[in-house]
Design an enzyme around this catalytic site. Structure first.
Site, PDB file in Angstrom:
ATOM      1  N   CYS A   1      12.178  -6.053 -16.621  1.00 28.92           N
ATOM      2  CA  CYS A   1      11.149  -5.489 -17.253  1.00 28.92           C
ATOM      3  C   CYS A   1      11.039  -5.970 -19.096  1.00 28.92           C
ATOM      4  O   CYS A   1      11.482  -5.815 -19.358  1.00 28.92           O
ATOM      5  CB  CYS A   1      12.563  -4.137 -17.633  1.00 28.92           C
ATOM      6  SG  CYS A   1      12.812  -2.818 -16.245  1.00 28.92           S
TER       7      CYS A   1
ATOM      8  N   GLN B   1       5.565   7.301  -3.719  1.00 31.09           N
ATOM      9  CA  GLN B   1       5.964   6.364  -5.373  1.00 31.09           C
ATOM     10  C   GLN B   1       7.255   6.401  -5.839  1.00 31.09           C
ATOM     11  O   GLN B   1       8.039   7.473  -5.512  1.00 31.09           O
ATOM     12  CB  GLN B   1       5.223   7.744  -6.291  1.00 31.09           C
ATOM     13  CG  GLN B   1       3.585   7.645  -6.111  1.00 31.09           C
ATOM     14  CD  GLN B   1       2.665   6.465  -6.232  1.00 31.09           C
ATOM     15  OE1 GLN B   1       3.389   5.263  -6.822  1.00 31.09           O
ATOM     16  NE2 GLN B   1       1.702   6.685  -5.858  1.00 31.09           N
TER      17      GLN B   1
ATOM     18  N   CYS C   1      19.157  -2.173 -23.281  1.00 29.41           N
ATOM     19  CA  CYS C   1      19.654  -2.651 -21.592  1.00 29.41           C
ATOM     20  C   CYS C   1      20.513  -3.945 -21.631  1.00 29.41           C
ATOM     21  O   CYS C   1      20.234  -4.906 -22.524  1.00 29.41           O
ATOM     22  CB  CYS C   1      18.628  -2.995 -20.819  1.00 29.41           C
ATOM     23  SG  CYS C   1      19.562  -4.012 -19.298  1.00 29.41           S
TER      24      CYS C   1
ATOM     25  N   CYS D   1      22.034  -0.705 -13.918  1.00 24.90           N
ATOM     26  CA  CYS D   1      21.173  -0.565 -14.187  1.00 24.90           C
ATOM     27  C   CYS D   1      20.666   1.074 -14.818  1.00 24.90           C
ATOM     28  O   CYS D   1      20.374   2.202 -14.385  1.00 24.90           O
ATOM     29  CB  CYS D   1      20.202  -1.664 -13.129  1.00 24.90           C
ATOM     30  SG  CYS D   1      18.476  -0.671 -14.028  1.00 24.90           S
TER      31      CYS D   1
ATOM     32  N   CYS E   1      19.033 -10.333 -16.456  1.00 23.20           N
ATOM     33  CA  CYS E   1      17.557  -9.296 -15.898  1.00 23.20           C
ATOM     34  C   CYS E   1      16.861  -9.852 -17.306  1.00 23.20           C
ATOM     35  O   CYS E   1      16.786  -9.007 -17.775  1.00 23.20           O
ATOM     36  CB  CYS E   1      18.481  -8.401 -15.206  1.00 23.20           C
ATOM     37  SG  CYS E   1      16.643  -7.414 -14.176  1.00 23.20           S
TER      38      CYS E   1
ATOM     39  N   CYS F   1      -2.837   0.641  -8.756  1.00 26.40           N
ATOM     40  CA  CYS F   1      -1.650   0.472  -9.048  1.00 26.40           C
ATOM     41  C   CYS F   1      -1.763  -1.203  -9.530  1.00 26.40           C
ATOM     42  O   CYS F   1      -1.003  -1.921 -10.320  1.00 26.40           O
ATOM     43  CB  CYS F   1      -0.392   0.451  -8.347  1.00 26.40           C
ATOM     44  SG  CYS F   1      -0.809  -0.398  -6.842  1.00 26.40           S
TER      45      CYS F   1
ATOM     46  N   GLU G   1      -3.671   6.668   8.003  1.00 23.96           N
ATOM     47  CA  GLU G   1      -2.916   6.063   7.614  1.00 23.96           C
ATOM     48  C   GLU G   1      -2.471   4.606   8.543  1.00 23.96           C
ATOM     49  O   GLU G   1      -2.320   5.129  10.125  1.00 23.96           O
ATOM     50  CB  GLU G   1      -1.829   6.787   7.248  1.00 23.96           C
ATOM     51  CG  GLU G   1      -0.368   6.198   6.748  1.00 23.96           C
ATOM     52  CD  GLU G   1      -0.409   5.056   5.716  1.00 23.96           C
ATOM     53  OE1 GLU G   1      -0.140   3.606   6.093  1.00 23.96           O
ATOM     54  OE2 GLU G   1      -1.157   4.742   4.711  1.00 23.96           O
TER      55      GLU G   1
END
Length: 374
Positions: free
Chosen positions: A14, A211, A3, A87, A11, A333, A261
């Site tokens: 990541c 997701q 990248c 990106c 950036c 997560c 929910e």
């Protein structure tokens, strides 16, 4: 994956970009095993790998610069925009739409919001791609001042991006570190984006959650479905059900499945999916997961939970521990909150687990765990 943004230190989101992918997976597997306090009695399925690039189906792009020269990307430490249109994490379709959207901002005269100066209108562009290649676009604005100009130029945008099915404006007047506000104005006749996953049509409304890695999400739902099929419970709750992914996959003749929910839009989408699929035994309700469980007269045989990063919390964890629920399928997560929740329900022991690499190049991941009462 190379990248140029990461290499130039423009950036650093990541954090694992320079680490080989197999080493990323091994480190994540080790991390989650420690979090689950694996004592050797936990059966691990092989980690589910992802594509290393081109996997993100959703882009939340800060809009910086000027209306004449907009930048789509992130904010730097000073609150100024950093352009990340190239990106490599986003799907090819999302990547290809960025120049079109930048041109639209200029033609419609949409002034990017200046964070340090607290001036301007356009804060974010949020783009989501469905498995069929259709797109949803949301403009996050400070006020309604620019809505008329977006409406005026919208036919040109729809002609330039024929795959664009849903367009909306989200109003976010506050100066705060959140992406969107409460009010949504849909500008197209179509209000939902169809997300076809594992042969089921789910529907995503502008403020609903899905997701960000469609292929891994499909595998996540299949694994949960396979465990439920094997266990064959007569009753299932899907808490934090979102647009109904787990509940829809686990529906079967003779089984009662209830999804809870907090978002009315998500529940409306789940109900639409159930009707179109002709699935019986499904019931979806708007409500808080913890309040619903604590106030219920009777517990189901199996509960599926997919909480936000903060986890279930003490009250719901203690309810599960004291309940008659035999199995829990926990999709997490965040391994830290998962570990805290497991500590609060010691009689529900992890028996099977699988790491699903929803977020390559980062330290984040999804883990699906089957808990059984000891």
């Amino acid at each position: 994956m190379h990248c140029s943004y990461f290499a130039a230190e423009r950036c650093r989101s990541c954090a694992l970009m320079e680490q080989p992918y197999d080493e990323q997976l091994a480190a994540k597997q080790s991390h989650v095993a420690r979090a689950l306090d694996d004592r050797g009695d936990l059966a691990w399925l092989p980690p589910l790998v992802s594509r290393e690039s081109g996997f993100r189906n959703k882009a939340k792009m800060v809009v910086g610069g000027t209306a004449a020269q907009p930048m789509l990307g992130i904010l730097d430490a000073a609150g100024r925009g950093v352009d990340l249109q190239d990106c490599g994490l986003y799907t090819p379709a999302i990547h290809a739409c960025f120049p079109v959207l930048a041109d639209f901002i200029s033609r419609a005269g949409l002034t990017p919001y200046d964070v340090p100066g607290r001036t301007g209108e356009l804060k974010y562009l949020i783009v989501t791609e469905s498995p069929d290649g259709e797109l949803m676009l949301r403009f996050v604005l400070r006020s309604q001042e620019s809505v008329s100009r977006i409406r005026k130029h919208l036919p040109e945008l729809l002609a330039a991006l024929p795959q664009l099915e849903v367009v909306s404006v989200n109003l976010h007047p506050e100066h705060k570190a959140t992406v969107e506000g409460e009010r949504e104005i849909v500008l197209t006749a179509q209000e939902t984006l169809r997300m076809r996953v594992n042969g089921l049509d789910m529907y995503l409304r502008p403020q609903s959650f899905f997701q960000t890695n469609t292929e891994v999400a499909a595998a996540l739902y299949r694994r949960a479905r396979d465990w439920v099929t094997e266990l064959a419970p007569a009753s299932v709750w899907d808490l934090y059900c979102g647009v109904g992914g787990f509940a829809l996959h686990c529906a079967a003749p003779g089984r009662d499945v209830l999804g809870i929910e907090i978002s009315p839009e998500a529940i409306a989408s789940a109900e639409l999916s159930a009707r179109e699929a002709g699935l019986e035994g499904l019931d979806f309700r708007v409500g808080d997961a913890t309040a619903f469980a604590v106030g219920a007269r009777q517990a189901p045989e199996l509960v599926i939970v997919n909480p936000p990063r903060r986890g279930l919390g003490d009250e719901l964890s203690r309810w599960l521990e004291a309940s008659s629920v035999r199995q829990v399928i926990y999709s997490s997560c965040h391994s830290g909150s998962l570990a805290r929740d497991l500590a609060a329900m010691p009689s529900l022991r992890p028996r099977r687990a699988r790491l699903l690499d929803m977020f390559p190049q980062t330290r984040h991941y999804e883990v699906l765990t089957l808990l059984e009462r000891a």
